[in-house]
Design a protein around this motif. Structure first.
Motif, PDB file in Angstrom:
ATOM      1  N   TRP A  54     -40.003  41.533  11.181  1.00 19.67           N
ATOM      2  CA  TRP A  54     -41.093  40.598  10.921  1.00 19.67           C
ATOM      3  C   TRP A  54     -40.596  39.388  10.136  1.00 19.67           C
ATOM      4  N   LYS A  55     -39.543  39.571   9.350  1.00 21.57           N
ATOM      5  CA  LYS A  55     -38.978  38.437   8.614  1.00 21.57           C
ATOM      6  C   LYS A  55     -38.288  37.472   9.572  1.00 21.57           C
ATOM      7  N   GLY A 106     -45.771  42.120   9.243  1.00 21.90           N
ATOM      8  CA  GLY A 106     -45.055  42.632   8.078  1.00 21.90           C
ATOM      9  C   GLY A 106     -45.960  43.290   7.064  1.00 21.90           C
TER      10      GLY A 106
END
Length: 190
Positions: A54-55, A106
């Motif tokens: 997700w980063k 996230g």
């Protein structure tokens, strides 16, 4: 090495075990504290580490947003043409939506839903920016009317600049991160 023991931090050699350094238990090392992936598997019921995809997707969305602020294209044939501000605004909003979906993936407990939205958005964005780049490199026909009323067709060529390239790369990174996120979330749930 015969006198080595707990006072020096070196474990005495085990007869018949061969040469090699083994951390002593008195030095604070234990088998449960070993680095994951370095020979000692985690226990069967241990939770897996959270995916960081997700980063990457968030970074891809930020790249699309920042790419909309940078110069989009360079015209090689004619001067006076520019990319309309509305197209750049749509790119900025698209990048913010991608970043928001990645942030939701996230922070949410059901990441598959968010990754399921990020993946097609990233793929469609990459398809759109890639098509825009290819159209510019091959040339776009534009009908113009002269000051005397005569109409003529002009082929406009433009080269991709850092902005549109950054948008394309951001979409590719976002789609790749969504694939990795979907795979890791299905492994965690399965």
């Amino acid at each position: 090495m015969a006198g080595a023991g707990p006072a020096t931090g070196w474990a005495p050699a085990v007869p018949g075990a061969g040469a090699g350094w083994v951390p002593a238990a008195s030095a604070g090392w234990a088998a449960s504290r070993s680095v994951p992936g370095w020979g000692v598997p985690p226990p069967a019921g241990a939770p897996r580490a959270a995916s960081s995809s997700w980063k990457w997707a968030l970074g891809g969305g930020a790249a699309v947003f920042l790419g909309s602020l940078l110069p989009f294209v360079t015209y090689t044939d004619l001067y006076g043409y520019t990319v309309v501000p509305g197209a750049r605004l749509i790119s900025a909003v698209f990048g913010a939506i991608l970043a928001g979906l990645a942030l939701g993936a996230g922070l949410a407990s059901r990441t598959q839903v968010f990754y399921g939205l990020v993946l097609p958005a990233g793929l469609l964005g990459a398809l759109g920016y890639g098509t825009f780049i290819l159209l510019g490199l091959t040339g776009v026909h534009n009908d113009e009317e002269s000051a005397f009323g005569a109409s003529r067709t002009v082929t406009v060529h433009f080269d991709p600049n850092i902005g549109v390239t950054c948008c394309l790369a951001g979409c590719i990174v976002t789609a790749g991160a969504a694939i990795v996120g979907l795979r890791s979330s299905s492994l965690r749930s399965g």
